[in-house]
Design an enzyme around this catalytic site. Structure first.
Site, PDB file in Angstrom:
ATOM      1  N   LYS A 192       0.883  -1.174   0.000  1.00 48.48           N
ATOM      2  CA  LYS A 192       0.000   0.000   0.000  1.00 48.48           C
ATOM      3  C   LYS A 192       0.920   1.224   0.000  1.00 48.48           C
ATOM      4  CE  LYS A 192      -4.132   1.889   0.428  1.00 48.48           C
ATOM      5  NZ  LYS A 192      -5.084   1.907  -0.702  1.00 48.48           N
ATOM      6  N   ASP A 252      -6.947 -15.648   3.148  1.00 44.36           N
ATOM      7  CA  ASP A 252      -8.289 -16.126   3.522  1.00 44.36           C
ATOM      8  C   ASP A 252      -9.230 -15.917   2.336  1.00 44.36           C
ATOM      9  OD1 ASP A 252      -7.546 -16.799   6.111  1.00 44.36           O
ATOM     10  OD2 ASP A 252      -9.343 -15.915   7.002  1.00 44.36           O
TER      11      ASP A 252
END
Ligand code: NAD
Length: 371
Positions: free
Chosen positions: A203, A263
């Site tokens: 990021k 996930d």
């Protein structure tokens, strides 16, 4: 593999290994036993001497000793050749953020103590499970991703603060250059053995740690000119992963982003119960499913044991260099799925009721396919 090939592998590649099993909490107790049984059967079949010891960690360890990672467990871990782990966690702590002693402290500490800085999470998609995902089969087919999640830095280990009036909290996100360098090298080396594509996720438009991450990855990329390197922001990567998962091969990312992204990626493989992982560093390797202790299904014989069994396969491959044996385990899982066997998490509306198995029955089916 025919009898002569097995005899040959026995003669040239006999191994004596000491494996520590840490089942942990909740479904960790139910699934890890199957990873262990598979290792036992593979050991017998190929003539390897695998000896097993067991230790406690997480909620069970807090209950027994007051410590989520007792010294005895850590000592056994350090002296073993590889560790098969289940999961930690208990609802009691999830609903009590003020608890000072917590199961996950044990897991974070053992990762730090063993220097396990790279968590490898292969997104292994079995064709038989193309219809188990909520994503379209044509989007998924052919997906093969290997995540490298950094494991010893980031907000997990940075300083944590809560103001006295309880109205402010902070977690420090930090990274050292060397931490990025060492995992980047591992990921680039893996990319070389695969399709020579690496995507580094960060990021860097917002976070200073990500700007350091990107700078270091750009520098290291110069040492691997044969690998095509791409940099992607985490928000975009989360979107691309479900839009077009096939575009990814090796994905390199930091601790928190990797936790969340993998996930999400588990839905490509059909379920959290399908994904195995290997944590590696300078010493003993640590092998575990990516899922947690799943309180909602614990103790009900509903958990999918395949992630634990596939974690055992990763142990054979990565820690012991036993590629043939590892492949045999993965093929046994594929054979059980091909025979139509499913646990509830990977079944769908078309699965006949008599093909839906519990944890124990699914584990036993996989063992049957290791002849
Ligand atoms: P979870 O992974 O335990 O469960 C998420 C969902 O996936 C649940 O609905 C669960 O039933 C399902 N699921 C997970 N594994 C499955 C399996 N093998 N077969 C079938 N279904 C499966 O995550 P959570 O619910 O967010 O957390 C539960 C506890 O686990 C918490 O205490 C958390 O702190 C802990 N946790 C531990 C680890 C770890 O030990 N590495 C990782 C994540 C969460």
């Amino acid at each position: 593999m025919n009898t002569i090939e097995i005899l040959h592998s026995k003669i040239i590649n006999l191994m004596k290994k000491n494996i520590l099993v840490i089942p942990g909490d909740g479904i960790g107790q139910e699934v890890t036993i199957w990873g262990k049984k598979v290792l036992e059967k593979i050991g017998q079949k190929y003539g390897h001497e695998f000896s097993f010891d067991e230790a406690i960690m997480g909620h069970v360890a807090i209950e027994a000793t007051g410590n989520p990672l007792p010294d005895e467990t850590l000592e056994k871990a350090k002296s073993s050749d590889a560790i098969l782990f289940g999961a930690i966690g208990h609802a009691k702590y999830d609903n009590d953020p003020s608890a000072k002693v917590r199961p996950e402290q044990g897991l974070l500490k053992i990762r730090k103590e063993l220097g396990l800085y790279a968590n490898l999470r292969p997104i292994l998609l079995f064709d038989e499970l193309l219809d188990a995902s909520s994503l379209k089969p044509e989007v998924l087919k052919g997906t093969d991703i290997l995540f490298f999640r950094e494991l010893t830095g980031d907000v997990y280990f940075g300083e944590k603060n809560r103001s006295e009036d309880n109205n402010f909290a902070s977690d420090l996100m930090n990274y050292n250059r060397y931490e990025v360098e060492r995992i980047a090298h591992k990921a680039f080396e893996a990319a070389r053995t695969r399709s020579k594509k690496l995507c580094s996720v960060d990021k860097a438009n917002v976070l200073e740690t990500s700007r350091l991450w990107r700078e270091v990855v750009q520098e290291i990329a110069k040492q691997y000119p044969d690998v095509e390197t791409e940099h992607m922001f985490i928000d975009n990567a989360a979107m691309q992963l479900v839009k077009n998962p096939k575009k990814f091969d090796v994905v390199l990312t930091a601790n928190l982003f990797g936790d969340i992204l993998t996930d999400e990626a588990s839905q490509i493989a059909g379920s959290m119960g399908m994904l195995a992982s290997a944590s590696i560093g300078d010493g003993t390797g640590f092998f575990e499913p990516i899922h947690g202790s799943a309180h909602d299904i614990a103790g009900q014989n509903k958990a999918n044991p395949l992630a634990s069994i596939l974690s055992a396969a990763l142990m054979l491959d990565i820690s012991f260099g036993l590629q043939t044996e590892a492949k045999e385990v993965t093929e046994a899982v594929a054979a059980a799925l091909k025979a139509g066997w499913r646990t509830g998490d990977i079944a769908n509306a078309n699965t006949p009721a008599d093909k839906i198995l519990g944890t124990q029955e699914m584990g036993a089916q996989v063992l049957e396919f290791i002849k």
